[in-house]
Every structure is written in C-alpha cells, then in structure tokens.
Design a protein around this motif. Structure first.
Motif, PDB file in Angstrom:
ATOM      1  N   ASP A   1      37.987  35.124  13.806  1.00 46.08           N
ATOM      2  CA  ASP A   1      38.585  35.080  12.467  1.00 46.08           C
ATOM      3  C   ASP A   1      37.524  34.760  11.414  1.00 46.08           C
ATOM      4  OD1 ASP A   1      41.053  35.606  13.571  1.00 46.08           O
ATOM      5  OD2 ASP A   1      41.742  33.525  13.525  1.00 46.08           O
ATOM      6  N   ARG A   2      36.609  33.862  11.762  1.00 48.76           N
ATOM      7  CA  ARG A   2      35.551  33.489  10.837  1.00 48.76           C
ATOM      8  C   ARG A   2      34.659  34.696  10.491  1.00 48.76           C
ATOM      9  NH1 ARG A   2      33.340  28.431  10.517  1.00 48.76           N
ATOM     10  NH2 ARG A   2      34.018  27.929  12.642  1.00 48.76           N
ATOM     11  N   ASN A   3      34.492  35.593  11.463  1.00 47.91           N
ATOM     12  CA  ASN A   3      33.574  36.724  11.298  1.00 47.91           C
ATOM     13  C   ASN A   3      34.285  38.068  11.157  1.00 47.91           C
ATOM     14  OD1 ASN A   3      30.628  35.677  11.774  1.00 47.91           O
ATOM     15  ND2 ASN A   3      31.881  34.610  13.307  1.00 47.91           N
ATOM     16  N   GLU A   4      35.554  38.025  10.748  1.00 44.06           N
ATOM     17  CA  GLU A   4      36.312  39.279  10.678  1.00 44.06           C
ATOM     18  C   GLU A   4      35.719  40.291   9.693  1.00 44.06           C
ATOM     19  OE1 GLU A   4      40.156  39.204   8.558  1.00 44.06           O
ATOM     20  OE2 GLU A   4      39.863  37.028   8.444  1.00 44.06           O
ATOM     21  N   ASP A   5      34.969  39.828   8.691  1.00 42.23           N
ATOM     22  CA  ASP A   5      34.356  40.746   7.717  1.00 42.23           C
ATOM     23  C   ASP A   5      32.857  40.925   7.937  1.00 42.23           C
ATOM     24  OD1 ASP A   5      36.800  41.138   6.335  1.00 42.23           O
ATOM     25  OD2 ASP A   5      36.523  39.218   5.289  1.00 42.23           O
ATOM     26  N   ASN A   6      32.339  40.294   8.974  1.00 47.03           N
ATOM     27  CA  ASN A   6      30.911  40.415   9.257  1.00 47.03           C
ATOM     28  C   ASN A   6      30.653  41.768   9.923  1.00 47.03           C
ATOM     29  OD1 ASN A   6      28.263  40.176  10.376  1.00 47.03           O
ATOM     30  ND2 ASN A   6      28.469  37.940  10.382  1.00 47.03           N
ATOM     31  N   PRO A   7      29.783  42.610   9.357  1.00 49.43           N
ATOM     32  CA  PRO A   7      29.565  43.959   9.907  1.00 49.43           C
ATOM     33  C   PRO A   7      29.090  43.971  11.357  1.00 49.43           C
ATOM     34  CG  PRO A   7      27.897  43.401   8.265  1.00 49.43           C
ATOM     35  CD  PRO A   7      28.964  42.375   8.157  1.00 49.43           C
ATOM     36  N   VAL A   8      28.498  42.863  11.839  1.00 55.54           N
ATOM     37  CA  VAL A   8      28.033  42.847  13.227  1.00 55.54           C
ATOM     38  C   VAL A   8      29.181  42.653  14.213  1.00 55.54           C
ATOM     39  CG1 VAL A   8      25.758  41.969  12.589  1.00 55.54           C
ATOM     40  CG2 VAL A   8      27.564  40.352  13.261  1.00 55.54           C
ATOM     41  N   PHE A   9      30.383  42.308  13.668  1.00 61.46           N
ATOM     42  CA  PHE A   9      31.519  42.112  14.565  1.00 61.46           C
ATOM     43  C   PHE A   9      32.808  42.778  14.078  1.00 61.46           C
ATOM     44  CE2 PHE A   9      35.211  39.827  16.226  1.00 61.46           C
ATOM     45  CZ  PHE A   9      34.966  39.961  17.592  1.00 61.46           C
ATOM     46  N   ALA A  10      32.936  42.981  12.794  1.00 65.05           N
ATOM     47  CA  ALA A  10      34.192  43.455  12.190  1.00 65.05           C
ATOM     48  C   ALA A  10      34.843  44.653  12.892  1.00 65.05           C
ATOM     49  CB  ALA A  10      33.953  43.772  10.712  1.00 65.05           C
ATOM     50  N   PRO A  11      34.084  45.674  13.351  1.00 65.19           N
ATOM     51  CA  PRO A  11      34.735  46.823  14.011  1.00 65.19           C
ATOM     52  C   PRO A  11      35.479  46.462  15.296  1.00 65.19           C
ATOM     53  CG  PRO A  11      32.530  47.418  13.284  1.00 65.19           C
ATOM     54  CD  PRO A  11      32.644  45.927  13.128  1.00 65.19           C
ATOM     55  N   LEU A  12      35.198  45.289  15.851  1.00 58.31           N
ATOM     56  CA  LEU A  12      35.853  44.874  17.097  1.00 58.31           C
ATOM     57  C   LEU A  12      36.940  43.833  16.863  1.00 58.31           C
ATOM     58  CD1 LEU A  12      32.710  44.542  19.410  1.00 58.31           C
ATOM     59  CD2 LEU A  12      34.251  46.487  19.145  1.00 58.31           C
ATOM     60  N   TYR A  13      37.326  43.671  15.616  1.00 62.78           N
ATOM     61  CA  TYR A  13      38.337  42.664  15.273  1.00 62.78           C
ATOM     62  C   TYR A  13      39.729  43.297  15.369  1.00 62.78           C
ATOM     63  CZ  TYR A  13      40.579  38.878  12.616  1.00 62.78           C
ATOM     64  OH  TYR A  13      41.373  37.828  12.218  1.00 62.78           O
ATOM     65  N   PHE A  14      40.450  42.975  16.457  1.00 67.10           N
ATOM     66  CA  PHE A  14      41.793  43.508  16.693  1.00 67.10           C
ATOM     67  C   PHE A  14      42.754  42.345  16.959  1.00 67.10           C
ATOM     68  CE2 PHE A  14      39.056  47.049  18.022  1.00 67.10           C
ATOM     69  CZ  PHE A  14      39.701  48.158  17.472  1.00 67.10           C
ATOM     70  N   PRO A  15      43.028  41.527  15.961  1.00 69.04           N
ATOM     71  CA  PRO A  15      43.864  40.342  16.206  1.00 69.04           C
ATOM     72  C   PRO A  15      45.272  40.675  16.689  1.00 69.04           C
ATOM     73  CG  PRO A  15      43.559  40.723  13.858  1.00 69.04           C
ATOM     74  CD  PRO A  15      42.610  41.634  14.564  1.00 69.04           C
ATOM     75  N   LEU A  16      45.888  41.710  16.117  1.00 67.01           N
ATOM     76  CA  LEU A  16      47.261  42.061  16.491  1.00 67.01           C
ATOM     77  C   LEU A  16      47.339  42.523  17.943  1.00 67.01           C
ATOM     78  CD1 LEU A  16      50.169  42.370  15.430  1.00 67.01           C
ATOM     79  CD2 LEU A  16      49.609  44.751  14.864  1.00 67.01           C
TER      80      LEU A  16
END
Length: 311
Positions: free
Chosen positions: A84-99
């Motif tokens: 959640d802290r890095n949800e907008d960080n380009p190094v991780f954002a594409p892998l952010y699937f909270p739902l």
C-alpha cells in the motif's frame, strides 16, 4: 499453513514443483524466467521441509495449522502495508492488485474461526515470523523494488500449490465445506488463476529494471524462501514439544482402536454419555484406597501360596 510454491496443482500426491505454461514471448532475461531458474534450489529445499511433507500427507495438527495461520497473518499484514505504501511507486505499481490478491482480511476471518472474536488477544508474532516481517518492512521502506520478490514468492505460490494445500487441510482437519478456516486460500476476485498468473508475470517482465536490479530481486526471492523455511522449522519444533493433551484439545490421544465415544472418560470430556469402558472403569476402581488394600492382601496370599508350593 501455510507457504506454497508456485507449481503444479494436478494432485496433492505430487511435489509442489514450479511449473509454468510455455510462452513463446518469454525471454531468458525476463524477470519471470530469472526467478523461475534462480529459485529452483530454494523450491526443492522448501518442499522437503518436514512441515510441508507432513502437510501434503494430511498429517497436520490443528494447533500447528492455527499457528501457521497466525504466522501468515503477521507476514501478510506487513507485506500488504508495504505494498500500500508503494502503490504509486513505478518499481512496484504494476504489480499492485489489492482487490485480487490481498490476504489480510481473509486471514482475519480464519483467525476468528479458530480463536473466536477475541483472536487478537490470543495470538502473538513468533520469533521466526518477526524476522520475516522486519525484512519486509525494511525492503518496503528502503528498497521497494525488492518488494517484487516477496509478492511474487507469496501470491504466486498461493494461487498454485496453495490450492492443493487447501484441499488437504479441509479434509485432514475436517473443516466445513463452506471454507471456514481456509479463507486464506480462497481468491474470490480471481476467476481464472492460470490467466491471472500469466498477467502477473507479464507485468513483472514489463518492469523497467536493469540487470543488477533483477539479480537483486532473485536474491531477495531466495531470502524470502529462507524466511519461510525458518518459520516451517519453528513450527516443527513446536509440533514436537506439544503434549498429547495440547495436540488433541486437552484429551489424551486415542489409540484408534474401537469407538472413542463408547468410553465414558472420553464421552464425559466431550459432553457425550456412553456405555461403560471396562479398561477405564477398572483403572478408576484400582485407584480407590480400599481396593488397593484388598489387592495388596491378595498379592500377599498368592505370594505365600507360591512360596509354600515351591518348598
């Protein structure tokens, strides 16, 4: 409980080996391929821990399963906090699937099932789990690109071998068919696990990472495996130290012979009346002082008769 390698879910009798559908568009330098090849040895070691082998064979004690669920709760709480802290960080954002992926709420449901509404007061983070949690927080706050390794190791395994473990746990622990106690393994917002895993790997491969960063991610994935194995080893030690009473909810372990419900000792403990059990009845009677005195007198008479006969 708890960790599962990404791999075949063809049957629980097979090892949970890492397998992927062949993709002509995948290059040997893609992160998904580097992780696949770079963690094979860790996969093998994790598969051969006693905890995983026993789990696959259905030899999982409820107490250990509960403790494994606790370990998962603290692990995923840390992981998802950092995601959640890095949800907008380009190094991780594409892998952010909270739902689709987040497991914390599902684990809370499982803990409520096993421990009751006051579950928070009954659990604590173990030493091995705390080390894992500390590493996740360090990565999320200082090296967020390495979060990829922890997310990949956990979630892709849950969607693969984890589905085998779900069935094993449900049968071995006689859990309800409505999935209480194993909500952790239920991904209600993913309709096709195989397609989702392919999407996830494609997103990983599209991350703008140099060769050195990819190597560090593979190294971190192996470190994540190591943390998981340390949790397994900790659970193994706990399992060996559990008394018979703790293993079976306060009752001595039944030897499997005859009907447990027909012995008044067990029936009374379980709140069920039943016919008499000769063995336990005799044992209870033998503990009475008067009976012990009579037995001693009988022994003396028999001993005297034997001595006279020998003479």
């Amino acid at each position: 409980i708890p960790f599962a390698m990404e791999g075949s879910d063809r049957g629980e009798g097979e090892m949970l080996r890492y397998e992927e559908t062949e993709d002509d568009n995948v290059s040997p330098t893609d992160l998904s391929e580097l992780l696949k090849e770079g963690t094979k040895e860790s996969h093998d070691r994790a598969e051969n821990t006693q905890f995983v082998k026993d789990f696959l064979k259905g030899r999982i004690k409820e107490e250990l399963f509960k403790l494994a669920t606790v370990a998962l709760y603290f692990t995923y709480s840390a992981l998802e906090e950092e995601m959640d802290r890095n949800e907008d960080n380009p190094v991780f954002a594409p892998l952010y699937f909270p739902l689709e992926l987040h497991r914390k709420e599902a684990l809370i449901k499982d803990l409520k099932y096993f421990y009751g509404e006051d579950w928070k007061e009954k659990i604590q983070c173990s030493e091995a789990t705390q080390q894992y949690v500390d590493r996740i927080h360090h990565v999320g706050q200082n090296e967020p690109e390495l979060l990829v390794a922890h997310a990949y190791t956990r979630y892709m395994g849950d969607l693969s071998g984890g589905q085998v473990l779900k069935k094993v746990a449900q049968r071995a622990l006689k859990l309800p068919s409505t999935d209480e106690g194993i909500q952790f393994y239920v991904f209600g917002n993913i309709s096709n696990a195989q397609q989702f895993k392919q999407l996830y790997r494609a997103r990983m491969n599209a991350l703008d990472l140099d060769k050195n960063t990819k190597e560090r991610i593979v190294e971190e994935a192996n470190r994540a495996f190591k943390f998981n194995m340390q949790v397994f080893e900790e659970l193994d030690k706990i399992g060996k130290s559990l008394t018979e009473e703790a293993q079976d909810g306060g009752l001595p372990v039944h030897d499997g012979k005859g009907d447990l419900r027909k012995c008044p000792y067990y029936a009374d403990k379980l709140g069920k009346a039943g016919p008499s059990c000769p063995f336990h009845g005799a044992m209870a009677l033998a503990k009475q002082p008067l009976v012990q005195l009579m037995l001693a007198a009988c022994v003396a008479v028999v001993a005297g008769a034997a001595a006279w006969y020998i003479m």
